[in-house]
Write an enzyme that holds these catalytic residues in place. Sequence first.
Site, PDB file in Angstrom:
ATOM      1  N   THR A  68       3.528   9.134  13.127  1.00  0.00           N
ATOM      2  CA  THR A  68       4.408   9.296  14.287  1.00  0.00           C
ATOM      3  C   THR A  68       3.612   9.409  15.587  1.00  0.00           C
ATOM      4  O   THR A  68       2.400   9.653  15.579  1.00  0.00           O
ATOM      5  CB  THR A  68       5.261  10.564  14.137  1.00  0.00           C
ATOM      6  OG1 THR A  68       4.383  11.701  14.110  1.00  0.00           O
ATOM      7  CG2 THR A  68       6.094  10.533  12.857  1.00  0.00           C
ATOM      8  N   TRP A  86       9.666   5.623   1.112  1.00  0.00           N
ATOM      9  CA  TRP A  86       9.561   4.862   2.360  1.00  0.00           C
ATOM     10  C   TRP A  86       8.431   3.819   2.290  1.00  0.00           C
ATOM     11  O   TRP A  86       7.636   3.688   3.211  1.00  0.00           O
ATOM     12  CB  TRP A  86       9.367   5.792   3.560  1.00  0.00           C
ATOM     13  CG  TRP A  86      10.617   6.523   3.920  1.00  0.00           C
ATOM     14  CD1 TRP A  86      10.951   7.799   3.584  1.00  0.00           C
ATOM     15  CD2 TRP A  86      11.733   5.995   4.648  1.00  0.00           C
ATOM     16  NE1 TRP A  86      12.203   8.101   4.061  1.00  0.00           N
ATOM     17  CE2 TRP A  86      12.691   7.013   4.727  1.00  0.00           C
ATOM     18  CE3 TRP A  86      11.998   4.752   5.246  1.00  0.00           C
ATOM     19  CZ2 TRP A  86      13.923   6.836   5.369  1.00  0.00           C
ATOM     20  CZ3 TRP A  86      13.215   4.581   5.896  1.00  0.00           C
ATOM     21  CH2 TRP A  86      14.157   5.612   5.953  1.00  0.00           C
ATOM     22  N   PHE A 116       0.865  -1.176   0.000  1.00  0.00           N
ATOM     23  CA  PHE A 116       0.000   0.000   0.000  1.00  0.00           C
ATOM     24  C   PHE A 116       0.901   1.225   0.000  1.00  0.00           C
ATOM     25  O   PHE A 116       1.589   1.496   0.989  1.00  0.00           O
ATOM     26  CB  PHE A 116      -0.931   0.007   1.212  1.00  0.00           C
ATOM     27  CG  PHE A 116      -2.012   1.036   1.117  1.00  0.00           C
ATOM     28  CD1 PHE A 116      -3.198   0.757   0.460  1.00  0.00           C
ATOM     29  CD2 PHE A 116      -1.847   2.301   1.661  1.00  0.00           C
ATOM     30  CE1 PHE A 116      -4.203   1.715   0.350  1.00  0.00           C
ATOM     31  CE2 PHE A 116      -2.840   3.267   1.561  1.00  0.00           C
ATOM     32  CZ  PHE A 116      -4.018   2.972   0.902  1.00  0.00           C
ATOM     33  N   GLU A 124       3.228   4.302  10.222  1.00  0.00           N
ATOM     34  CA  GLU A 124       1.762   4.438  10.331  1.00  0.00           C
ATOM     35  C   GLU A 124       1.354   5.705  11.083  1.00  0.00           C
ATOM     36  O   GLU A 124       0.307   5.774  11.702  1.00  0.00           O
ATOM     37  CB  GLU A 124       1.126   3.212  11.021  1.00  0.00           C
ATOM     38  CG  GLU A 124       1.644   1.856  10.587  1.00  0.00           C
ATOM     39  CD  GLU A 124       1.286   1.506   9.151  1.00  0.00           C
ATOM     40  OE1 GLU A 124       0.703   2.343   8.471  1.00  0.00           O
ATOM     41  OE2 GLU A 124       1.597   0.403   8.724  1.00  0.00           O
TER      42      GLU A 124
END
Length: 377
Positions: free
Chosen positions: A361, A152, A119, A359
């Site tokens: 910080t 990332w 994803f 997901e």
Amino acid sequence: MNIKQNEMVRKMARELVKNEVMPYDKEMDQTSEFPWHVMKEIAKYGAFGLTEDPAYGGAGLDSYAEAIFTEEMAYGSSSVAITLDAHYLASHIFAKYASKELKDRLMPQITAGECIGCFALTEPSAGSDAAGIQSTAHLDGDEWVINGQKAWITNYSVSGFYLLAVLTDKSKGTRGISVIMVEKGNPGLKFGHKEDKMGIRGSNTGEIYMNNCRVPKGNLIGELGKGFKYCMEVLDVGRHLIGAMSVGVIRRCIDESVKYANERKAFGQSIGKFQAISFKIADMKIAEETTAALTEKICALRENKQPFSVPAACLKAYGGQRAVWAADSAIQIHGGNGYSKEFVPERLLRDAKILEIGEGTTEIQKMIIGNSTLSMK
């Protein structure tokens, strides 16, 4: 919740971790290579389709089983756990919103572990600010043409399918974001820099480039303009699973610390007999139990189709911080040996740090929690 079923899942997962995951975690950390051999063994246990429809080869289990399995994987290797976490996020959205044609073609491969999911939301200028994505897609006849860059991204070069969050209408803000599926091998999909990470080094993280990447119109996932909603939905699930990972990491810190504290002698006795050490381990146990309890609460909310955004943010913020603290405490208990790569705690600390970042910080979680709490009447 099927208690007997989930006890079986935990037992199976622990055997799998003991025999096929833990023995390779140090090697993953040292080489930074994706552990294909480990993933193939995990796939034999149905892990890639744990909660998916049995009609497509999935196990059809509940979110309790998913959290338990994720926790156990994290106990043995955060690299393996984060890889599965990223796959679960993609497979959940795909199974829920993709067309029947796409599901009929790909879901059997996804549940078998032959087609790992990815994803792709984060971009160089859009990390915590998910609404700030710049990648675009426009229709050209019966095809979407996608351009942009993702950064990332977990499973970036090992996945078989990619769910890309892109702007399909720049004028509508978050309501102009959609999710489009691209399969590996597409000539317009290129892989860039692989990140040389501090921890979770066995996971596959890097950049994705879309350069006039063309896919069929039917590769739109769900409804046009609903992509931001899907992203927020999947982030809630991701935060729940990060919490489950935190439980596994804290438990591993406890076990490594207890073993060392019972074996290491100082001043004529095991160091575990000193209150300074036993209190650290007691605090670790408190962290484990509280994080596990909130993880289970969110399972109940998910199973009952109840909102869980704020509890998931609480779990992500608290669990991530406690996991990092537990790993740091495990190093302190090990003394000088804790600073050595020959012992496990230093790797646990480097791996745990991602739990405060990925997901969303810890700071973003506190914003969610604070804004929600302040708006309560």
